[in-house]
Enzyme design. Structure first.
Site, PDB file in Angstrom:
ATOM      1  N   ARG A  75       0.839  -1.191   0.000  1.00 55.51           N
ATOM      2  CA  ARG A  75       0.000   0.000   0.000  1.00 55.51           C
ATOM      3  C   ARG A  75       0.882   1.252   0.000  1.00 55.51           C
ATOM      4  O   ARG A  75       1.903   1.306   0.683  1.00 55.51           O
ATOM      5  CB  ARG A  75      -0.917   0.035   1.229  1.00 55.51           C
ATOM      6  CG  ARG A  75      -2.118  -0.895   1.141  1.00 55.51           C
ATOM      7  CD  ARG A  75      -3.157  -0.380   0.151  1.00 55.51           C
ATOM      8  NE  ARG A  75      -4.314  -1.251   0.045  1.00 55.51           N
ATOM      9  CZ  ARG A  75      -4.442  -2.241  -0.825  1.00 55.51           C
ATOM     10  NH1 ARG A  75      -3.453  -2.500  -1.658  1.00 55.51           N
ATOM     11  NH2 ARG A  75      -5.544  -2.965  -0.867  1.00 55.51           N
ATOM     12  N   GLU A  81      -1.879   8.407  -6.467  1.00 55.18           N
ATOM     13  CA  GLU A  81      -1.860   7.626  -7.703  1.00 55.18           C
ATOM     14  C   GLU A  81      -2.827   8.195  -8.727  1.00 55.18           C
ATOM     15  O   GLU A  81      -3.996   8.416  -8.406  1.00 55.18           O
ATOM     16  CB  GLU A  81      -2.196   6.160  -7.405  1.00 55.18           C
ATOM     17  CG  GLU A  81      -1.138   5.487  -6.558  1.00 55.18           C
ATOM     18  CD  GLU A  81      -1.385   3.992  -6.357  1.00 55.18           C
ATOM     19  OE1 GLU A  81      -2.491   3.519  -6.676  1.00 55.18           O
ATOM     20  OE2 GLU A  81      -0.466   3.304  -5.883  1.00 55.18           O
ATOM     21  N   HIS A 132       1.402   0.374  -9.810  1.00 51.54           N
ATOM     22  CA  HIS A 132       0.391  -0.335  -9.006  1.00 51.54           C
ATOM     23  C   HIS A 132      -0.232  -1.473  -9.815  1.00 51.54           C
ATOM     24  O   HIS A 132      -1.451  -1.541  -9.998  1.00 51.54           O
ATOM     25  CB  HIS A 132      -0.694   0.613  -8.522  1.00 51.54           C
ATOM     26  CG  HIS A 132      -1.441   0.080  -7.336  1.00 51.54           C
ATOM     27  ND1 HIS A 132      -2.138   0.879  -6.462  1.00 51.54           N
ATOM     28  CD2 HIS A 132      -1.602  -1.195  -6.868  1.00 51.54           C
ATOM     29  CE1 HIS A 132      -2.698   0.147  -5.515  1.00 51.54           C
ATOM     30  NE2 HIS A 132      -2.388  -1.125  -5.740  1.00 51.54           N
TER      31      HIS A 132
END
Length: 302
Positions: free
Chosen positions: A215, A244, A263
Site C-alpha cells: 500500500r 496515484e 500499481h
C-alpha cells in the site's frame, strides 16, 4: 456470467470516474467496482442498493461508514491475487539486486557499457529477506525466495500460530528484523501513518533494499528517496504510491536505483480474469443467499 444469469439486467460503464456511474446508481440493486471510488454523496442516492462487490481485495476508495449506515454489504474477492503479487515482488527483488535498470541504461547509452565492470549486481542466494506481514502473499513469496536460496525472516504481530518451517526465523520486533535484513518486503495494510519512516530507513544496512507492493503510505517516500540519493541503502522496488498516479516529478523520478511499476503487482492477465469472475459471482451468490461469509467486509450490514 451476468448475461446468463436469470432475472438479471446490468449496465456496464468503462470509464473509471465516480461521475460515470452516478446517474445510474439510483436504479441499481448491486454494484461492482474496479478502481472507481464510491463516496457518501453517491451512496445517498443509491435508494435500492443492497450490495457492493469490489473487483479486488482493497477498499480504500469506498466510504465504508456510509455503507454501514445504509446497511449495504461490501464484498471483496478473497485470495485471487496473491500469486500475481508474490511473483511481482520476487521480480522486483531480483531486478533490484541485479541493478536491472542501470544495466538497461548501459545498453541504451545513458550509462557507459563499462558499467558491467562495476560489480554492483549481487546474487540473492544467501541474502536474508525480511517479510513484514506473513499472510497469503508473504507465505507464497517466502516459498519463491527460498527456491532462490534466500534466508527468510518474518515480522507479523498478528501471527496466529507458530511457523511450521523451521528454516524461517520469526522476529520479536520490526527493529530486530531490520538490523539483520538484506532485503525487506512489505505485506501489511495501511493504517494511517508510515511504518517505515526516517528511523527505520536509517536502521537498514547500507547495501539492503526495500520493496513495497502492499500500500502507498507505508513508507515515507521523501526520506526513502533521500537515503537512496545519499547511498545509505542499496535500492528500492515501489509498486504503490501515496498519490496515484504520482505527479511527475516525484521523489523517485530521477533515481536509477529505484525500480518503479504503476500499481500493477496484482494485475496479471490471469489474475484480472479471476478477479472479474469472482466479483460477479459474489453479486450473484449474495442475491441467491449463498455468499461466503469470509468475503463480507462489514458483517453487521446483514
Amino acid at each position: 456470467l451476468l448475461k446468463k444469469a436469470k432475472g438479471v439486467t446490468f449496465d456496464y460503464i468503462e470509464e473509471v470516474s465516480e461521475d460515470s456511474y452516478a446517474s445510474l446508481i439510483s436504479k441499481a440493486d448491486g454494484l461492482i467496482l474496479r478502481t472507481q471510488p464510491l463516496n457518501s454523496k453517491v451512496i445517498k442516492t443509491a435508494y435500492r442498493l443492497k450490495v457492493v462487490s469490489r473487483h479486488g481485495v482493497g477498499y480504500d476508495a469506498i466510504d465504508l461508514e456510509a455503507l454501514n449506515q445504509r446497511k449495504i454489504t461490501l464484498l471483496i474477492v478473497g485470495d485471487v491475487n496473491s500469486q500475481s503479487v508474490a511473483e511481482h515482488t520476487m521480480m522486483m527483488i531480483l531486478c533490484t539486486f541485479k541493478r536491472l535498470l542501470r544495466c538497461d541504461l548501459a545498453c541504451r547509452g545513458t550509462l557507459p557499457w563499462s558499467y558491467r565492470n562495476s560489480l554492483e549486481a549481487q546474487e540473492v542466494a544467501g541474502k536474508r529477506l525480511l517479510l513484514v506481514g506473513y499472510g497469503r502473499i508473504g507465505k507464497k513469496l517466502a516459498k519463491m525466495a527460498m527456491a532462490f536460496e534466500m534466508k527468510i525472516s518474518i515480522f507479523d504481530p498478528y501471527l496466529e500460530k507458530s511457523v511450521e518451517n523451521q528454516e524461517i526465523t520469526v522476529e520479536s520486533s520490526l527493529w530486530n528484523g531490520i538490523e539483520k535484513a538484506d532485503c525487506i518486503s512489505l505485506h501489511v495494510p495501511y493504517t494511517g501513518s508510515p511504518i517505515f519512516g526516517r528511523a527505520e530507513i536509517m536502521k537498514m544496512r547500507a547495501s539492503s533494499i526495500l520493496i513495497n507492493t502492499a500500500r502507498g503510505g507505508l513508507v515515507d517516500d521523501g526520506e526513502l528517496a533521500l537515503a537512496l540519493k545519499k547511498g545509505q541503502i542499496g535500492g528500492v522496488g515501489i509498486d504503490v504510491f501515496s498519490e496515484e498516479p504520482p505527479v511527475v516529478p516525484h521523489a523517485y523520478s530521477d533515481l536509477d536505483n529505484a525500480i518503479l511499476t504503476p500499481h500493477m503487482a496484482g494485475l496479471s492477465l490471469e489474475c484480472a480474469e479471476r478477479m472479474a469472475v469472482a466479483s460477479v459471482n459474489n453479486i450473484l451468490d449474495f442475491f441467491n443467499g449463498n455468499i461466503n461469509p469470509s468475503l463480507i467486509v462489514n458483517a453487521n450490514s446483514l
